[in-house]
Scaffold this active site. Structure first.
Site, PDB file in Angstrom:
ATOM      1  CB  SER A 186       0.815  -1.469   1.080  1.00  0.00           C
ATOM      2  OG  SER A 186       0.430  -0.549   2.065  1.00  0.00           O
TER       3      SER A 186
HETATM    4  N1  SAH Z   1       0.342   4.182   1.138  1.00  0.00           N
HETATM    5  C1  SAH Z   1       1.592   3.694   1.687  1.00  0.00           C
HETATM    6  C2  SAH Z   1       1.348   2.882   2.927  1.00  0.00           C
HETATM    7  C3  SAH Z   1       2.170   3.298   4.081  1.00  0.00           C
HETATM    8  S1  SAH Z   1       1.862   2.373   5.575  1.00  0.00           S
HETATM    9  C4  SAH Z   1       2.345   2.915   0.631  1.00  0.00           C
HETATM   10  O1  SAH Z   1       2.235   3.221  -0.535  1.00  0.00           O
HETATM   11  O2  SAH Z   1       3.081   2.032   0.926  1.00  0.00           O
HETATM   12  C5  SAH Z   1       0.625   3.280   6.407  1.00  0.00           C
HETATM   13  C6  SAH Z   1       0.981   4.685   6.803  1.00  0.00           C
HETATM   14  O3  SAH Z   1      -0.114   5.205   7.546  1.00  0.00           O
HETATM   15  C7  SAH Z   1       2.215   4.838   7.684  1.00  0.00           C
HETATM   16  O4  SAH Z   1       3.171   5.616   7.017  1.00  0.00           O
HETATM   17  C8  SAH Z   1       1.670   5.546   8.950  1.00  0.00           C
HETATM   18  O5  SAH Z   1       2.546   6.514   9.461  1.00  0.00           O
HETATM   19  C9  SAH Z   1       0.397   6.177   8.423  1.00  0.00           C
HETATM   20  N2  SAH Z   1      -0.616   6.486   9.454  1.00  0.00           N
HETATM   21  C10 SAH Z   1      -1.016   5.751  10.511  1.00  0.00           C
HETATM   22  N3  SAH Z   1      -1.979   6.400  11.216  1.00  0.00           N
HETATM   23  C11 SAH Z   1      -2.187   7.591  10.574  1.00  0.00           C
HETATM   24  C12 SAH Z   1      -3.058   8.707  10.802  1.00  0.00           C
HETATM   25  N4  SAH Z   1      -3.904   8.762  11.836  1.00  0.00           N
HETATM   26  N5  SAH Z   1      -3.002   9.745   9.941  1.00  0.00           N
HETATM   27  C13 SAH Z   1      -2.151   9.734   8.900  1.00  0.00           C
HETATM   28  N6  SAH Z   1      -1.313   8.704   8.619  1.00  0.00           N
HETATM   29  C14 SAH Z   1      -1.330   7.642   9.447  1.00  0.00           C
END
Ligand code: SAH
Length: 222
Positions: A71
């Site tokens: 993000s």
């Molecule tokens: N917090 C991260 C954001 C990653 S993007 C950062 O610091 O950048 C969002 C993430 O949510 C992705 O890696 C995706 O695999 C995860 N995601 C999507 N649906 C999910 C679910 N049902 N349970 C766990 N993770 C999920």
């Protein structure tokens, strides 16, 4: 001498962005000095895929494997700020990605549990966090829609993927008075909202910002 054209000047500006530039952006975004310190102590280039280090200090998302993204840092700062993390807190993060926000949370809280549904991301995040010396973090392969056995309750939860509604499991795993920051899909796009758990349910506290997230997909990727 030929004056540099404006596009080149812009390009030079953003390739030159470094760790201190990003910390300055965060200083403008939030007032809490602990959050700024967390961004000062965690280097984003350690939490992006190999080869993407040059983009790490831009205030924008960076692509991850499995069509995911890490993000935008200023958005992460605002979401962490809304969650009002205290040093004694146990925090749940749904959506680990490469572990950047996880590392920030681990700098602010007593303990962090983070869940992601992609094995490849879970492994990368574990390695990145271990390299960074974070010992108060557990990264779990799982589905954020499901309860996480033996880990709660949590003082705060941050969800990094957009959901049509608040997953029941997240409510059950929060303490009373616990904060939940989550992007919800609405008719007006995705809105990041702050909720607080009360004796009678979740109270919507305030709107944080509109945003665009990957969807909170159900199930673990096999
Ligand atoms: N917090 C991260 C954001 C990653 S993007 C950062 O610091 O950048 C969002 C993430 O949510 C992705 O890696 C995706 O695999 C995860 N995601 C999507 N649906 C999910 C679910 N049902 N349970 C766990 N993770 C999920």
């Amino acid at each position: 001498m030929v004056p540099p054209d404006r596009r080149e000047a812009h390009w030079m500006k953003w390739t030159a962005a470094d760790h201190d530039d990003l910390v300055r952006i965060i200083e403008r975004e939030v007032d809490d000095p602990r959050i700024v310190d967390a961004f000062r102590s965690v280097r984003r280039e350690d939490f992006v895929p190999e080869g993407a280090e040059g983009e790490a200090y831009e205030d924008r998302p960076v692509p991850l494997p499995n069509r995911q993204t890490t993000s935008q840092p200023s958005l992460i700062a605002r979401m962490i700020d809304a969650a009002a993390i205290e040093p004694d807190d146990r925090v749940l993060e749904i959506g680990t990605g490469y572990g950047f926000q996880t590392a920030l949370l681990a700098s602010l809280a007593r303990e962090v549990v983070s869940v992601d549904r992609y094995p490849e991301l879970v492994e990368a995040a574990r390695a990145n966090l271990a390299d960074g010396g974070f010992t108060n973090v557990t990264v779990i392969l799982g589905d954020g829609w499901d309860p996480i056995p033996d880990r709660g309750p949590f003082d705060a939860t941050i969800v990094s993927a957009a959901a049509p509604e608040i997953p029941d499991a997240l409510v059950d795993q929060l303490v009373e008075g616990g904060r939940l920051v989550i992007p919800l899909k609405t008719g007006r796009g995705e809105l990041v909202e702050l909720f607080v758990k009360t004796a009678t349910g979740m109270r919507r506290e305030r709107h944080i910002t509109p945003a665009r997230f990957v969807p909170l997909v159900r199930g673990v990727d096999a």
